[in-house]
Design a protein around this motif. Sequence first.
Motif, short mmCIF file in Angstrom:
data_model
loop_
_atom_site.label_atom_id
_atom_site.label_comp_id
_atom_site.label_asym_id
_atom_site.label_seq_id
_atom_site.Cartn_x
_atom_site.Cartn_y
_atom_site.Cartn_z
N ARG A 82 0.35 -1.14 0.21
CA ARG A 82 -0.15 0.33 -0.37
C ARG A 82 0.28 1.18 0.17
NH1 ARG A 82 -5.36 -0.88 0.91
NH2 ARG A 82 -5.70 -2.46 1.61
N GLU A 83 2.04 1.05 0.77
CA GLU A 83 2.87 2.17 0.99
C GLU A 83 3.46 2.88 -0.84
OE1 GLU A 83 6.51 1.37 3.62
OE2 GLU A 83 4.91 1.82 5.46
N HIS A 84 3.40 1.46 -1.91
CA HIS A 84 3.63 1.66 -2.87
C HIS A 84 2.49 2.19 -3.60
CE1 HIS A 84 7.56 -0.37 -1.06
NE2 HIS A 84 7.77 0.59 -2.99
N GLY A 85 1.61 1.91 -3.03
CA GLY A 85 0.47 2.77 -3.51
C GLY A 85 -0.47 1.36 -4.56
N VAL A 86 -0.23 0.26 -3.97
CA VAL A 86 -1.02 -0.72 -4.29
C VAL A 86 -2.06 -1.88 -3.41
CG1 VAL A 86 -0.41 -3.17 -5.39
CG2 VAL A 86 1.65 -1.51 -6.18
N THR A 87 -2.65 -1.80 -3.76
CA THR A 87 -3.52 -2.63 -3.00
C THR A 87 -3.96 -4.36 -3.96
OG1 THR A 87 -4.58 -0.29 -2.33
CG2 THR A 87 -5.75 -3.16 -2.03
N PRO A 88 -3.30 -5.38 -3.38
CA PRO A 88 -3.35 -6.27 -3.99
C PRO A 88 -4.83 -7.12 -3.74
CG PRO A 88 -2.42 -6.65 -1.36
CD PRO A 88 -2.92 -5.05 -1.49
N GLY A 89 -5.48 -7.86 -5.11
CA GLY A 89 -6.58 -7.76 -5.53
C GLY A 89 -6.49 -9.33 -6.07
N LEU A 90 -8.12 -9.90 -5.69
CA LEU A 90 -7.89 -11.56 -5.77
C LEU A 90 -9.48 -11.16 -6.96
CD1 LEU A 90 -7.36 -14.56 -6.55
CD2 LEU A 90 -8.19 -14.35 -3.65
N ALA A 91 -9.32 -12.27 -7.68
CA ALA A 91 -10.78 -11.81 -8.62
C ALA A 91 -11.44 -13.16 -8.29
CB ALA A 91 -10.47 -11.78 -9.94
N VAL A 92 -12.25 -13.78 -7.66
CA VAL A 92 -12.82 -15.25 -7.89
C VAL A 92 -14.34 -15.18 -8.99
CG1 VAL A 92 -13.92 -17.09 -6.52
CG2 VAL A 92 -12.55 -15.39 -5.63
N ILE A 93 -14.20 -16.47 -9.63
CA ILE A 93 -15.53 -16.85 -10.68
C ILE A 93 -15.64 -17.79 -9.74
CG2 ILE A 93 -16.24 -16.89 -13.24
CD1 ILE A 93 -13.75 -15.46 -13.61
N LEU A 94 -17.15 -18.15 -9.83
CA LEU A 94 -17.53 -18.80 -9.22
C LEU A 94 -18.98 -19.19 -10.32
CD1 LEU A 94 -18.80 -21.20 -7.38
CD2 LEU A 94 -20.07 -19.10 -6.06
N VAL A 95 -19.21 -20.31 -11.27
CA VAL A 95 -20.09 -20.09 -12.19
C VAL A 95 -21.31 -21.40 -10.97
CG1 VAL A 95 -21.09 -20.89 -14.32
CG2 VAL A 95 -18.94 -20.45 -13.89
N GLY A 96 -22.65 -21.09 -10.87
CA GLY A 96 -23.62 -21.99 -10.77
C GLY A 96 -23.64 -21.58 -9.26
N ASP A 97 -24.28 -22.79 -8.82
CA ASP A 97 -24.81 -22.66 -7.12
C ASP A 97 -24.13 -23.78 -6.38
OD1 ASP A 97 -26.76 -23.57 -7.54
OD2 ASP A 97 -27.78 -21.96 -8.26
N ASN A 98 -23.05 -24.63 -6.56
CA ASN A 98 -22.73 -25.62 -5.99
C ASN A 98 -22.51 -24.83 -4.60
OD1 ASN A 98 -20.73 -27.19 -4.19
ND2 ASN A 98 -20.26 -28.38 -6.07
N PRO A 99 -22.95 -25.97 -3.81
CA PRO A 99 -22.87 -25.16 -2.05
C PRO A 99 -21.73 -25.56 -1.93
CG PRO A 99 -24.96 -26.70 -2.11
CD PRO A 99 -24.43 -26.98 -3.69
#
Length: 296
Positions: free
Chosen positions: A27-44
């Motif tokens: 964050r001091e370097h101006g970066v917020t690490p980010g993770l994208a999660v793709i969920l297809v469907g509704d498997n519990p």
Amino acid sequence: MTAQIIDGKALSQRLRVGFRERVAVLREHGVTPGLAVILVGDNPASKVYVGNKVKACADCGVASFHHALPADASETEVLARIAQLNAAPAVHGILVQLPLPPQIDVRRVLEAIDVHKDVDGFHLYNVGGLVVGNTIFPPCTPYGVQLLLETTGIDVAGKNAVVVGASNIVGKPMALMLLQKEATVTICHAKTRDLAQHTILADILIVAAGKPGLIVPQMVKHGAIVIDVGINRLPDNRIVGDVDFEGVKQKASWITPVPGGVGPMTVTMLIENTLRSAERKGIAHDSWDAPTVTVD
Ligand code: NAP
């Protein structure tokens, strides 16, 4: 002999303290690490796993972007979403929750992820990297097991390591990682004849078959290190691994419990890979050295 417990929950928590410090530096370097999660469907079960990953992100200060697609989403839609995320500067890691619905080709989807954002380590490039001992992102479950093994202080080199289970996401990469550490590795699977004949020779026994009660004390060498990757829900709703924990505990020198062993480490190593990706991208031009994971 009663085995010492390898506590994955405690190790996860220790690692996450370091993660928060790394997030602060990013964050001091101006970066917020980010993770994208793709969920297809509704498997519990998948929903629970995705929920745990999103929670872990929040716990460590990592931004998470949850992309839910309907169960009838086409492969083209999923690929389009991945292309969008590949191009998004705020996204350092992309994870597609498996399994996918049958109309979608898993391999094609995994190959579409930018290798530099492949924090699950399932892209062929990263899988191939494991073979030569130089992957960008080690797959999270075997990576977590490797750190759990390190906490025992026992050198893997020269040991007989037996991996029960040969899936692409656990067994095979686990075997390659142990080989890289100079263990003598045997991989067993459903067609292996006389499983016990192999497991009894194991100094290090890693079990990832998804079969409750598969490993009983007679199959385990005195003093072995036993890592149980299995997660099985019994009809009475209890969660157990693949190893008869109470029995094997009397013979092993070290053993992981289920829950509380490998499971928490898998999610934690996903955060590790996401941070590593952000560090590679975000501060690659600085003189700052990206830290490596250490276990104390
Ligand atoms: P998978 O894709 O179903 O693979 C299971 C592997 O075990 C296959 O290679 C299969 O052999 C082998 N196997 C099945 N029955 C066997 C038997 N009786 N003897 C020897 N080998 C046998 O499963 P996975 O995705 O690798 O997961 C394995 C287990 O780990 C599951 O319980 C899963 O829930 C759990 N898991 C836990 C975590 C965690 O974070 N703790 C992460 C991932 C998975 P074939 O190849 O011959 O079919």
